[in-house]
Write a protein that holds these residues in place. Structure first.
Motif, PDB file in Angstrom:
ATOM      1  N   PHE A  49      24.622  12.430 -19.423  1.00 33.98           N
ATOM      2  CA  PHE A  49      23.281  12.584 -18.774  1.00 33.98           C
ATOM      3  C   PHE A  49      22.915  13.489 -17.974  1.00 33.98           C
ATOM      4  CE2 PHE A  49      24.926   8.185 -19.032  1.00 33.98           C
ATOM      5  CZ  PHE A  49      24.266   7.771 -19.968  1.00 33.98           C
ATOM      6  N   THR A  95      18.666   8.390 -18.200  1.00 40.26           N
ATOM      7  CA  THR A  95      20.016   7.708 -18.220  1.00 40.26           C
ATOM      8  C   THR A  95      19.930   6.222 -17.938  1.00 40.26           C
ATOM      9  OG1 THR A  95      19.920   7.898 -15.634  1.00 40.26           O
ATOM     10  CG2 THR A  95      20.591   9.592 -16.790  1.00 40.26           C
ATOM     11  N   VAL A 126      26.486   8.585 -15.110  1.00 41.78           N
ATOM     12  CA  VAL A 126      24.891   8.676 -14.722  1.00 41.78           C
ATOM     13  C   VAL A 126      25.203   9.686 -13.731  1.00 41.78           C
ATOM     14  CG1 VAL A 126      22.934   7.723 -13.631  1.00 41.78           C
ATOM     15  CG2 VAL A 126      24.170   6.389 -15.560  1.00 41.78           C
ATOM     16  N   TYR A 165      28.375   6.368 -11.280  1.00 46.44           N
ATOM     17  CA  TYR A 165      27.157   6.894 -10.875  1.00 46.44           C
ATOM     18  C   TYR A 165      27.513   8.107 -10.001  1.00 46.44           C
ATOM     19  CZ  TYR A 165      23.922   2.860 -12.123  1.00 46.44           C
ATOM     20  OH  TYR A 165      23.537   1.898 -12.847  1.00 46.44           O
TER      21      TYR A 165
END
Length: 339
Positions: free
Chosen positions: A6, A14, A57, A31
């Motif tokens: 991403f 994403t 992400v 994340y």
């Protein structure tokens, strides 16, 4: 491993990709506010060493808030981010859970982890004072407190006071001197600014090169990045990097770090990855790729960073400094620092 899944600014994209991903048992979901070019080499090595797939992400901001909105449906196992304020924010949002790990406690000094195990630092970075070689020569030996001295009127550049890097520095000043004295210091610093706070840390060094100011605040690793950028090396060569307050409490240090997500669907793998990131191999890669200081004892900084010399870091625990974040933001408003 599927790497660089991403992009930094493709948060909407994403979301859909994450939903479409088949989350098998031997994988872990991150994340991250940290950049892909820093993390990917480390995570590729992790997958090579363990066989555990890593899904990521990336986004510049808003990930803790996203985890809060997603609640129990969140796919996040770990949040990786920079700055103590963002780690504390994740805890305050209620999106973390504590981790008890002998490996983490052995690898990460108590100064750089939450006493309750809610967050753990992975690297540290100094809030340096850059000084003009032309004006001050090779060595300046300046302290944070001296930035408020009227003798420096019109000589100082900095980014917004409300940027997390500066908020953390002001929080540390409150920790050492109390709120009232820190406010007086902040007023003095504002009075010495050469221009309104603006730009990023590199822009302050550029301003020194251009003669706009002769002193600037900036994080340590930016000097290394500028020295390796042909377009910015002249800026870097125009300054000295100073490690303030070596005669008393030491130079202010901020951190990058990690938290375990409250609803981590792959908790076991997530804790294993946290332990791996705090270990020798990952810490060495952090040091080389991003020119930050490893938190694990015995791991050296990169050759370039080491060439800047040894220094004494602020002895104040990062968790203690973080307690003063709200007071620091209030003082910035009271003195109208950015206006």
């Amino acid at each position: 491993m599927k790497k660089g899944i991403f992009g930094l600014s493709a948060l909407a994209l994403t979301t859909s990709l994450m939903s479409a991903t088949a989350f098998a048992s031997e994988e872990v979901n991150i994340y991250s506010n940290r950049q892909a070019n820093l993390l990917n080499p480390i995570l590729e090595q992790y997958t090579k060493d363990t066989g555990v797939k890593v899904n990521i992400v990336f986004a510049k901001k808003g990930l803790a808030d996203r985890m809060k909105r997603e609640g129990r449906l969140s796919k996040a196992d770990l949040l990786l981010t920079t700055d103590i304020s963002r780690l504390v924010e994740a805890v305050d949002f209620g999106v973390t859970q504590p981790v008890s790990s002998d490996v983490l406690e052995d690898n990460i000094p108590a100064q750089y982890r939450d006493p309750d195990g809610e967050w753990f630092a992975l690297t540290s970075r100094v809030r340096n004072i850059y000084t003009s070689r032309e004006v001050y020569g090779d060595v300046a030996n300046i302290t944070y407190e001296e930035l408020a001295d009227p003798k420096y009127k019109g000589q100082i550049c900095t980014r917004s006071g409300k940027h997390p890097y500066n908020v953390a520095l002001i929080s540390s000043m409150i920790s050492h001197h109390g709120e009232a004295e820190a406010k007086v210091w902040l007023e003095g610093l504002k009075a010495n600014l050469a221009r309104k706070p603006q730009g990023n840390d590199r822009a302050q060094v550029k301003a020194i090169k251009e003669g706009v100011c002769s002193i600037a605040l900036g994080n340590s690793y930016y000097l290394g990045k500028m020295l390796k950028d042909p377009k910015q090396v002249a800026w870097a060569e125009a300054v000295n990097i100073n490690f303030p307050n070596q005669e008393n409490h030491g130079a202010h240090v901020n951190v990058s770090g990690m938290v375990l997500a409250k609803y981590a669907p792959n908790k076991g793998n997530a804790v294993k990855l946290m332990e791996y990131l705090s270990g020798a191999k990952a810490q060495e890669m952090y040091a080389e790729v991003n020119m930050e200081y490893p938190v694990k004892a015995g791991i050296k900084a990169s050759e370039l960073v080491s060439s800047w010399g040894e220094f004494n870091a602020d002895y104040m625990p990062v968790a203690e400094i973080a307690k003063h974040r709200k007071a620091a933001l209030r003082l910035l408003d009271e003195v109208k620092f950015d206006l």
